[in-house]
Scaffold this motif. Sequence first.
Motif, PDB file in Angstrom:
ATOM      1  N   PRO A 139     -31.843  67.190  31.844  1.00 28.64           N
ATOM      2  CA  PRO A 139     -31.971  66.859  30.419  1.00 28.64           C
ATOM      3  C   PRO A 139     -31.487  68.002  29.535  1.00 28.64           C
ATOM      4  O   PRO A 139     -31.460  69.159  29.963  1.00 28.64           O
ATOM      5  CB  PRO A 139     -33.474  66.628  30.244  1.00 28.64           C
ATOM      6  N   ARG A 140     -31.105  67.670  28.303  1.00 31.37           N
ATOM      7  CA  ARG A 140     -30.736  68.730  27.359  1.00 31.37           C
ATOM      8  C   ARG A 140     -31.971  69.513  26.940  1.00 31.37           C
ATOM      9  O   ARG A 140     -31.961  70.736  26.854  1.00 31.37           O
ATOM     10  CB  ARG A 140     -30.084  68.123  26.123  1.00 31.37           C
ATOM     11  N   TYR A 141     -33.025  68.770  26.633  1.00 33.44           N
ATOM     12  CA  TYR A 141     -34.289  69.367  26.219  1.00 33.44           C
ATOM     13  C   TYR A 141     -35.403  68.818  27.094  1.00 33.44           C
ATOM     14  O   TYR A 141     -35.380  67.648  27.473  1.00 33.44           O
ATOM     15  CB  TYR A 141     -34.627  69.024  24.759  1.00 33.44           C
ATOM     16  N   VAL A 142     -36.382  69.665  27.390  1.00 32.24           N
ATOM     17  CA  VAL A 142     -37.611  69.233  28.042  1.00 32.24           C
ATOM     18  C   VAL A 142     -38.772  69.606  27.124  1.00 32.24           C
ATOM     19  O   VAL A 142     -38.955  70.781  26.794  1.00 32.24           O
ATOM     20  CB  VAL A 142     -37.805  69.910  29.417  1.00 32.24           C
ATOM     21  N   PHE A 143     -39.534  68.607  26.692  1.00 27.34           N
ATOM     22  CA  PHE A 143     -40.779  68.847  25.945  1.00 27.34           C
ATOM     23  C   PHE A 143     -41.939  68.546  26.873  1.00 27.34           C
ATOM     24  O   PHE A 143     -41.977  67.481  27.509  1.00 27.34           O
ATOM     25  CB  PHE A 143     -40.864  67.949  24.713  1.00 27.34           C
ATOM     26  N   THR A 144     -42.885  69.456  26.954  1.00 28.16           N
ATOM     27  CA  THR A 144     -44.033  69.254  27.831  1.00 28.16           C
ATOM     28  C   THR A 144     -45.302  69.738  27.143  1.00 28.16           C
ATOM     29  O   THR A 144     -45.257  70.611  26.263  1.00 28.16           O
ATOM     30  CB  THR A 144     -43.834  69.974  29.180  1.00 28.16           C
ATOM     31  N   ALA A 145     -46.439  69.167  27.539  1.00 31.00           N
ATOM     32  CA  ALA A 145     -47.721  69.531  26.927  1.00 31.00           C
ATOM     33  C   ALA A 145     -48.842  69.106  27.861  1.00 31.00           C
ATOM     34  O   ALA A 145     -48.642  68.358  28.811  1.00 31.00           O
ATOM     35  CB  ALA A 145     -47.884  68.855  25.569  1.00 31.00           C
ATOM     36  N   GLY A 146     -50.043  69.586  27.589  1.00 30.47           N
ATOM     37  CA  GLY A 146     -51.214  69.206  28.374  1.00 30.47           C
ATOM     38  C   GLY A 146     -51.841  70.393  29.065  1.00 30.47           C
ATOM     39  O   GLY A 146     -52.997  70.708  28.871  1.00 30.47           O
ATOM     40  N   ASP A 147     -51.051  71.064  29.898  1.00 31.03           N
ATOM     41  CA  ASP A 147     -51.445  72.286  30.582  1.00 31.03           C
ATOM     42  C   ASP A 147     -50.311  73.285  30.455  1.00 31.03           C
ATOM     43  O   ASP A 147     -49.170  72.903  30.168  1.00 31.03           O
ATOM     44  CB  ASP A 147     -51.722  72.025  32.065  1.00 31.03           C
ATOM     45  N   LYS A 148     -50.610  74.543  30.717  1.00 23.27           N
ATOM     46  CA  LYS A 148     -49.556  75.550  30.724  1.00 23.27           C
ATOM     47  C   LYS A 148     -48.625  75.296  31.896  1.00 23.27           C
ATOM     48  O   LYS A 148     -49.061  75.076  33.019  1.00 23.27           O
ATOM     49  CB  LYS A 148     -50.162  76.955  30.814  1.00 23.27           C
ATOM     50  N   LEU A 149     -47.338  75.322  31.634  1.00 21.01           N
ATOM     51  CA  LEU A 149     -46.326  75.116  32.666  1.00 21.01           C
ATOM     52  C   LEU A 149     -46.252  76.373  33.524  1.00 21.01           C
ATOM     53  O   LEU A 149     -46.146  77.490  32.999  1.00 21.01           O
ATOM     54  CB  LEU A 149     -44.975  74.846  32.011  1.00 21.01           C
ATOM     55  N   ASN A 150     -46.330  76.198  34.868  1.00 19.90           N
ATOM     56  CA  ASN A 150     -46.285  77.397  35.700  1.00 19.90           C
ATOM     57  C   ASN A 150     -44.890  78.013  35.671  1.00 19.90           C
ATOM     58  O   ASN A 150     -43.888  77.349  35.394  1.00 19.90           O
ATOM     59  CB  ASN A 150     -46.754  77.104  37.139  1.00 19.90           C
ATOM     60  N   ASP A 151     -44.824  79.300  35.970  1.00 15.38           N
ATOM     61  CA  ASP A 151     -43.579  80.059  35.804  1.00 15.38           C
ATOM     62  C   ASP A 151     -42.448  79.519  36.671  1.00 15.38           C
ATOM     63  O   ASP A 151     -41.296  79.469  36.245  1.00 15.38           O
ATOM     64  CB  ASP A 151     -43.813  81.531  36.131  1.00 15.38           C
ATOM     65  N   PHE A 152     -42.774  79.109  37.900  1.00 20.71           N
ATOM     66  CA  PHE A 152     -41.729  78.603  38.799  1.00 20.71           C
ATOM     67  C   PHE A 152     -41.050  77.374  38.192  1.00 20.71           C
ATOM     68  O   PHE A 152     -39.815  77.276  38.171  1.00 20.71           O
ATOM     69  CB  PHE A 152     -42.334  78.257  40.162  1.00 20.71           C
TER      70      PHE A 152
ATOM     71  N   CYS B 122     -28.522  61.718  21.602  1.00 15.98           N
ATOM     72  CA  CYS B 122     -29.429  61.909  22.738  1.00 15.98           C
ATOM     73  C   CYS B 122     -30.455  60.772  22.792  1.00 15.98           C
ATOM     74  O   CYS B 122     -30.982  60.342  21.768  1.00 15.98           O
ATOM     75  CB  CYS B 122     -30.169  63.235  22.623  1.00 15.98           C
ATOM     76  N   GLN B 123     -30.740  60.322  23.999  1.00 13.39           N
ATOM     77  CA  GLN B 123     -31.838  59.382  24.207  1.00 13.39           C
ATOM     78  C   GLN B 123     -33.126  60.165  24.453  1.00 13.39           C
ATOM     79  O   GLN B 123     -33.090  61.258  25.003  1.00 13.39           O
ATOM     80  CB  GLN B 123     -31.564  58.487  25.412  1.00 13.39           C
TER      81      GLN B 123
ATOM     82  N   ILE C 210     -45.507  60.741  10.419  1.00 19.24           N
ATOM     83  CA  ILE C 210     -44.116  60.828   9.965  1.00 19.24           C
ATOM     84  C   ILE C 210     -43.763  62.251   9.545  1.00 19.24           C
ATOM     85  O   ILE C 210     -42.703  62.783   9.901  1.00 19.24           O
ATOM     86  CB  ILE C 210     -43.871  59.834   8.814  1.00 19.24           C
ATOM     87  N   VAL C 211     -44.644  62.891   8.780  1.00 20.74           N
ATOM     88  CA  VAL C 211     -44.396  64.272   8.341  1.00 20.74           C
ATOM     89  C   VAL C 211     -44.262  65.192   9.549  1.00 20.74           C
ATOM     90  O   VAL C 211     -43.383  66.068   9.596  1.00 20.74           O
ATOM     91  CB  VAL C 211     -45.530  64.757   7.417  1.00 20.74           C
ATOM     92  N   GLU C 212     -45.111  64.999  10.538  1.00 15.39           N
ATOM     93  CA  GLU C 212     -45.047  65.827  11.742  1.00 15.39           C
ATOM     94  C   GLU C 212     -43.700  65.644  12.446  1.00 15.39           C
ATOM     95  O   GLU C 212     -43.069  66.622  12.870  1.00 15.39           O
ATOM     96  CB  GLU C 212     -46.191  65.455  12.683  1.00 15.39           C
ATOM     97  N   ALA C 213     -43.242  64.401  12.568  1.00 13.59           N
ATOM     98  CA  ALA C 213     -41.958  64.122  13.219  1.00 13.59           C
ATOM     99  C   ALA C 213     -40.802  64.750  12.450  1.00 13.59           C
ATOM    100  O   ALA C 213     -39.851  65.284  13.048  1.00 13.59           O
ATOM    101  CB  ALA C 213     -41.761  62.614  13.353  1.00 13.59           C
ATOM    102  N   GLU C 214     -40.856  64.675  11.127  1.00 16.93           N
ATOM    103  CA  GLU C 214     -39.804  65.287  10.300  1.00 16.93           C
ATOM    104  C   GLU C 214     -39.780  66.798  10.475  1.00 16.93           C
ATOM    105  O   GLU C 214     -38.707  67.403  10.587  1.00 16.93           O
ATOM    106  CB  GLU C 214     -40.020  64.918   8.831  1.00 16.93           C
TER     107      GLU C 214
ATOM    108  N   PHE D 225     -36.230  71.942  15.649  1.00 16.34           N
ATOM    109  CA  PHE D 225     -35.359  71.930  16.822  1.00 16.34           C
ATOM    110  C   PHE D 225     -34.041  71.213  16.503  1.00 16.34           C
ATOM    111  O   PHE D 225     -34.034  70.155  15.878  1.00 16.34           O
ATOM    112  CB  PHE D 225     -36.053  71.229  17.998  1.00 16.34           C
ATOM    113  N   SER D 226     -32.966  71.779  16.974  1.00 16.25           N
ATOM    114  CA  SER D 226     -31.635  71.217  16.706  1.00 16.25           C
ATOM    115  C   SER D 226     -31.185  70.358  17.888  1.00 16.25           C
ATOM    116  O   SER D 226     -30.447  70.812  18.765  1.00 16.25           O
ATOM    117  CB  SER D 226     -30.629  72.347  16.460  1.00 16.25           C
TER     118      SER D 226
END
Length: 518
Positions: A210-223, A144-145, A128-132, A138-139
């Motif tokens: 999407p308004r926002y894209v959250f991604t994780a796991g590997d580094k996103l390539n530049d393209f 938003c869904q 919960i603390v992490e989510a808060e 981030f604004s």
Amino acid sequence: MFNFDDDKVVVKYKNTDYSWEQIKKIISPKICWLKNQKNQKLLLIAENNFEFILNFLSGIYAGKEIFLLTDINRLSDFDESFIKEVENKDCKVQELDLIDEKKVFVNFYTSGSTGVPKVIKKTLYNLIVEAEDLNEQFSIPEGCQFLTTAKMTHMFGMTFALMYPLVNGYVINADIIKFPEEINCDDFVFISTPSFLDRMAKYDYNPYPPRYVFTAGDKLNDFTFKYFEKTSKVIEIYGSTESGTIAYRDFSGENFLNPFKKVEVLTDNSSQIIVKSDYFLEDELQLNDIIEKSGDKFKILGRSDRLFKVQEKRISAVELENILKKNENVENSYCVKAGEKIGAAVVLSKLGVEKLLKSGSIDLIKELKVFMQKYSEIVPQRWRFLSELPKNSAGKTDRKRIEKIFALNLSIPFVIDKKVSKDEAELRIVFLKNSNFFKGHFPDVPVLPGVVQVFFAHFFAEDAFDMNISKNKIKKIKFSRVIKPDREVILKLKNNNLSLDFVYTDNESPFSSGTFIK
């Protein structure tokens, strides 16, 4: 804990809105049933996001200790002390009990660097603390869904697809997104892995940006990063199951990561990262990543656990990969220990693909070895050329899958291009002339054995649709024409309810076809 107005829409599933009042009505009988169970450990699986959310909330309010299973194939590993299914029990809708967030435990499983599942225990308070804190960072506009391709049993999916919206009052879209064409809303935050985003960027498929894209796991390539930056705010998350979120970068030109406001990042004498935050039980955690700090920011140099011992010498897999990526023929690479040798899985550049198809793999491997010997005494001895590095469900490079490819001891056909949708896949492939399955079949006029055609139809089908298919249940096999070395062919796969069809063709007439029974 979750202080919603009763008419507040919390979850959207299959075009139906569910208010907090409706959610409480659904979970009340589940809570009643769970409270009557003596076992305290509740095992949850994310096959259906909507049911998972309901069962997760039921487990919390029933005071159970929750265990999040990422792999359904491991279900048999858990004994009768675990509650494996949540049932309904008739009872009146009641007010939910107040919960001590620091006494409700949620357990995650991670394979880490060893491949052996390891349990990571956290409190609901940690989550919960992490989510808060994320919401403070981030604004994101109201209304938003939150839509996800990531499993909620993984830390990334749990944090961003469930806890972030649940704690901060956003709507959770519980539809499971497995393919880009299933995205069906136009005002949303997208929680996804680099591999999924790569496919969208590669085929320019982004009908509802999407308004926002959250991604994780590997580094996103530049393209891919730049592709989504045109329409969305892209945020790449760095963290781990043990630590939770640590840092992020939010534009493609940045090589360093920004620690979150309430996360402290330190290093030891060997430059391994040490983290302090309220997102885990320990006072601090030391992770395997080696970092370089620059003021408050830092970048990842590699992992301390990816060291190989070869010829009595230690060599870093990351170092070998970085050397390979300097070569003009290489776009990406990943090195593993294959028996007593080092294996290199290589994604070729456009130039590298041209050389492979023109001269074959032997000449290209020689060229790569000569290049690497300028920088390292140790070079890979086994090679596999892939169209892309396989990813696991968490979006990380799938080391197990790469190790399995090397363990085949069978040459892999080269995939020139691949298109995958929900029910169909099409691969343009070449069975290279020096592949070991051509040896002896036949010496003067080599042709591709039928058993190899069936094997790779099965191999690529499991990969494309992320499922297990029986090798033994096959029917309607028909061989119409021979496939010769270096001939480009098209493998078409169709995923049906009870079967999977394959056909090798040149778009004029088939070479072979068959059906696997699921």
